[in-house]
Design a protein around this motif. Sequence first.
Motif, PDB file in Angstrom:
ATOM      1  N   CYS A  58       0.838  -1.209   0.000  1.00 22.24           N
ATOM      2  CA  CYS A  58       0.000   0.000   0.000  1.00 22.24           C
ATOM      3  C   CYS A  58       0.867   1.250   0.000  1.00 22.24           C
ATOM      4  CB  CYS A  58      -0.927  -0.010   1.212  1.00 22.24           C
ATOM      5  SG  CYS A  58      -1.977   1.461   1.365  1.00 22.24           S
ATOM      6  N   LEU A  59       1.908   1.233   0.817  1.00 23.63           N
ATOM      7  CA  LEU A  59       2.799   2.387   0.898  1.00 23.63           C
ATOM      8  C   LEU A  59       3.484   2.639  -0.438  1.00 23.63           C
ATOM      9  CD1 LEU A  59       4.127   4.535   2.748  1.00 23.63           C
ATOM     10  CD2 LEU A  59       5.855   2.819   3.330  1.00 23.63           C
ATOM     11  N   TYR A  60       3.914   1.565  -1.075  1.00 28.64           N
ATOM     12  CA  TYR A  60       4.580   1.712  -2.363  1.00 28.64           C
ATOM     13  C   TYR A  60       3.632   2.291  -3.414  1.00 28.64           C
ATOM     14  CZ  TYR A  60       7.320   0.525  -6.504  1.00 28.64           C
ATOM     15  OH  TYR A  60       8.014   0.586  -7.681  1.00 28.64           O
ATOM     16  N   GLN A  61       2.376   1.883  -3.378  1.00 31.26           N
ATOM     17  CA  GLN A  61       1.396   2.423  -4.321  1.00 31.26           C
ATOM     18  C   GLN A  61       1.203   3.927  -4.125  1.00 31.26           C
ATOM     19  OE1 GLN A  61      -0.083   1.006  -6.981  1.00 31.26           O
ATOM     20  NE2 GLN A  61       1.263  -0.746  -6.521  1.00 31.26           N
ATOM     21  N   VAL A  62       1.235   4.363  -2.879  1.00 35.66           N
ATOM     22  CA  VAL A  62       1.128   5.800  -2.600  1.00 35.66           C
ATOM     23  C   VAL A  62       2.302   6.550  -3.215  1.00 35.66           C
ATOM     24  CG1 VAL A  62       1.134   7.549  -0.767  1.00 35.66           C
ATOM     25  CG2 VAL A  62      -0.238   5.477  -0.511  1.00 35.66           C
ATOM     26  N   PHE A  63       3.500   6.003  -3.079  1.00 39.42           N
ATOM     27  CA  PHE A  63       4.675   6.622  -3.697  1.00 39.42           C
ATOM     28  C   PHE A  63       4.554   6.638  -5.218  1.00 39.42           C
ATOM     29  CE2 PHE A  63       6.656   6.390   0.403  1.00 39.42           C
ATOM     30  CZ  PHE A  63       7.741   7.264   0.366  1.00 39.42           C
ATOM     31  N   CYS A  64       3.999   5.554  -5.788  1.00 37.38           N
ATOM     32  CA  CYS A  64       3.847   5.485  -7.247  1.00 37.38           C
ATOM     33  C   CYS A  64       2.851   6.511  -7.775  1.00 37.38           C
ATOM     34  CB  CYS A  64       3.413   4.084  -7.664  1.00 37.38           C
ATOM     35  SG  CYS A  64       4.686   2.818  -7.473  1.00 37.38           S
ATOM     36  N   GLN A  65       1.829   6.801  -6.978  1.00 33.21           N
ATOM     37  CA  GLN A  65       0.761   7.706  -7.408  1.00 33.21           C
ATOM     38  C   GLN A  65       1.139   9.175  -7.266  1.00 33.21           C
ATOM     39  OE1 GLN A  65      -2.514   6.396  -4.986  1.00 33.21           O
ATOM     40  NE2 GLN A  65      -2.562   4.367  -5.950  1.00 33.21           N
ATOM     41  N   HIS A  66       2.185   9.452  -6.529  1.00 27.70           N
ATOM     42  CA  HIS A  66       2.568  10.842  -6.273  1.00 27.70           C
ATOM     43  C   HIS A  66       4.069  11.004  -6.505  1.00 27.70           C
ATOM     44  CE1 HIS A  66      -1.339  11.604  -4.283  1.00 27.70           C
ATOM     45  NE2 HIS A  66      -1.179  10.391  -3.770  1.00 27.70           N
ATOM     46  N   GLN A  67       4.466  12.184  -6.805  1.00 27.86           N
ATOM     47  CA  GLN A  67       5.885  12.497  -6.972  1.00 27.86           C
ATOM     48  C   GLN A  67       6.318  13.367  -5.786  1.00 27.86           C
ATOM     49  OE1 GLN A  67       6.030  14.198 -10.988  1.00 27.86           O
ATOM     50  NE2 GLN A  67       6.874  12.268 -11.727  1.00 27.86           N
ATOM     51  N   PHE A  68       6.747  12.700  -4.733  1.00 23.44           N
ATOM     52  CA  PHE A  68       7.129  13.425  -3.528  1.00 23.44           C
ATOM     53  C   PHE A  68       8.527  14.007  -3.667  1.00 23.44           C
ATOM     54  CE2 PHE A  68       4.283  10.023  -1.693  1.00 23.44           C
ATOM     55  CZ  PHE A  68       3.213  10.866  -1.427  1.00 23.44           C
ATOM     56  N   THR A  69       8.701  15.201  -3.129  1.00 22.02           N
ATOM     57  CA  THR A  69      10.028  15.803  -3.069  1.00 22.02           C
ATOM     58  C   THR A  69      10.685  15.563  -1.714  1.00 22.02           C
ATOM     59  OG1 THR A  69       9.098  17.938  -2.334  1.00 22.02           O
ATOM     60  CG2 THR A  69       9.386  17.600  -4.705  1.00 22.02           C
ATOM     61  N   ALA A  70       9.878  15.191  -0.702  1.00 23.61           N
ATOM     62  CA  ALA A  70      10.426  14.946   0.635  1.00 23.61           C
ATOM     63  C   ALA A  70       9.407  14.182   1.459  1.00 23.61           C
ATOM     64  CB  ALA A  70      10.784  16.258   1.334  1.00 23.61           C
ATOM     65  N   VAL A  71       9.895  13.573   2.535  1.00 20.17           N
ATOM     66  CA  VAL A  71       9.048  12.861   3.491  1.00 20.17           C
ATOM     67  C   VAL A  71       9.292  13.437   4.878  1.00 20.17           C
ATOM     68  CG1 VAL A  71       8.653  10.643   4.639  1.00 20.17           C
ATOM     69  CG2 VAL A  71       9.016  10.724   2.169  1.00 20.17           C
ATOM     70  N   LEU A  72       8.215  13.639   5.627  1.00 19.69           N
ATOM     71  CA  LEU A  72       8.299  13.997   7.044  1.00 19.69           C
ATOM     72  C   LEU A  72       7.683  12.838   7.811  1.00 19.69           C
ATOM     73  CD1 LEU A  72       7.577  16.813   5.321  1.00 19.69           C
ATOM     74  CD2 LEU A  72       7.927  17.792   7.586  1.00 19.69           C
ATOM     75  N   HIS A  73       8.485  12.205   8.654  1.00 23.80           N
ATOM     76  CA  HIS A  73       8.106  10.916   9.254  1.00 23.80           C
ATOM     77  C   HIS A  73       7.848  11.056  10.755  1.00 23.80           C
ATOM     78  CE1 HIS A  73       7.793   6.767  10.175  1.00 23.80           C
ATOM     79  NE2 HIS A  73       9.083   6.496  10.355  1.00 23.80           N
TER      80      HIS A  73
END
Length: 336
Positions: A58-73
């Motif tokens: 599921c997490l990987y699909q979220v990354f595939c659907q969006h082009q993130f420039t950064a992550v705040l964890h």
Amino acid sequence: MNKKVLVTGGAGYIGSHVVRKLGQAGYDVVVYDNCSTGSRQAVLHGELIIGDLKDLECLYQVFCQHQFTAVLHFAASLNVPESVSHPLDYYANNTRNTLNLLRCCNNMGVNQIIFSSTAAVYGQPEMSPVTESTPTEPINPYGRSKLFCEWLIRDYAEASDFRYVILRYFNVAGAEPNGQLGQISKKASHLIGVTCDAALKRRIGVQIFGTDFPTPDGTAIRDYVHVDDLATAHLDALAYLEQGNESQILNCGYGQGYSVRQVIERVKVISGVDFPVIETERRPGDPACVIAGADKIRTLLSWQPKYNDLDQILYTTLAWEMHQKDLMLNSLAVVA
């Protein structure tokens, strides 16, 4: 270029304050949260995706659907006694899930992260203030699980172009000054929340664990940082990375401490309520004084906190607890 960021745990206490500021600053925000402790209503900007970091697909699909420039964890478990009772759960939710997140960053070319760490990685420091060079010797699974996350991030960065800012929080408290956001947990576990609950007659009184510490009034001293200032530090850290600067580990505190007695007395004065205070023995592992050495974050990030005052922290906490928290909890019950 539109800046799209992923915020894990963005429906929680600290994460939601950061999401609010990111939205106001013009970022395109995607929040990924399982809402086990957070609230849908606390996400004031962006898109909320209900998901768990243990679900790598599921997490990987979220990354595939969006082009993130950064992550705040932010997503993590953080109750120290619970971590002692259930250590495997903490290593799974905190450490393994951070590894999952880093794998997705690696696969999708996201090379910037702001990581939510903790002063618990220092354990029981012998000296105060605590600087970033103080040895990391955590004394519980919570602190160790967070330190393992730091090591994962640092090792990955050494092997790639990945860059990070790790923020080690001291004692986070307070609420958004306009009353939009605050801590929504039903049962407070930290001193300021417990003391405010006592002032609001939600509990009989407050316990002081130890009155024989080597401090001016015999009670433990802690560095309290307002959640709104902490949220600002995250945006400052993100801007720092966006400018191409090198990775950093930074303490996030004010460099000023207050004792347990001081906190209790100020809550009594501000609330106008007197409540019982019970003095009891020290808890195992509680250090006498933990204050942040905070010069580095002010210098590198030009961080300028606005609420470096115990009364400000207490006023916003009491206002939230009196007027908004029950409304948020009631809305959660309706949604459920």
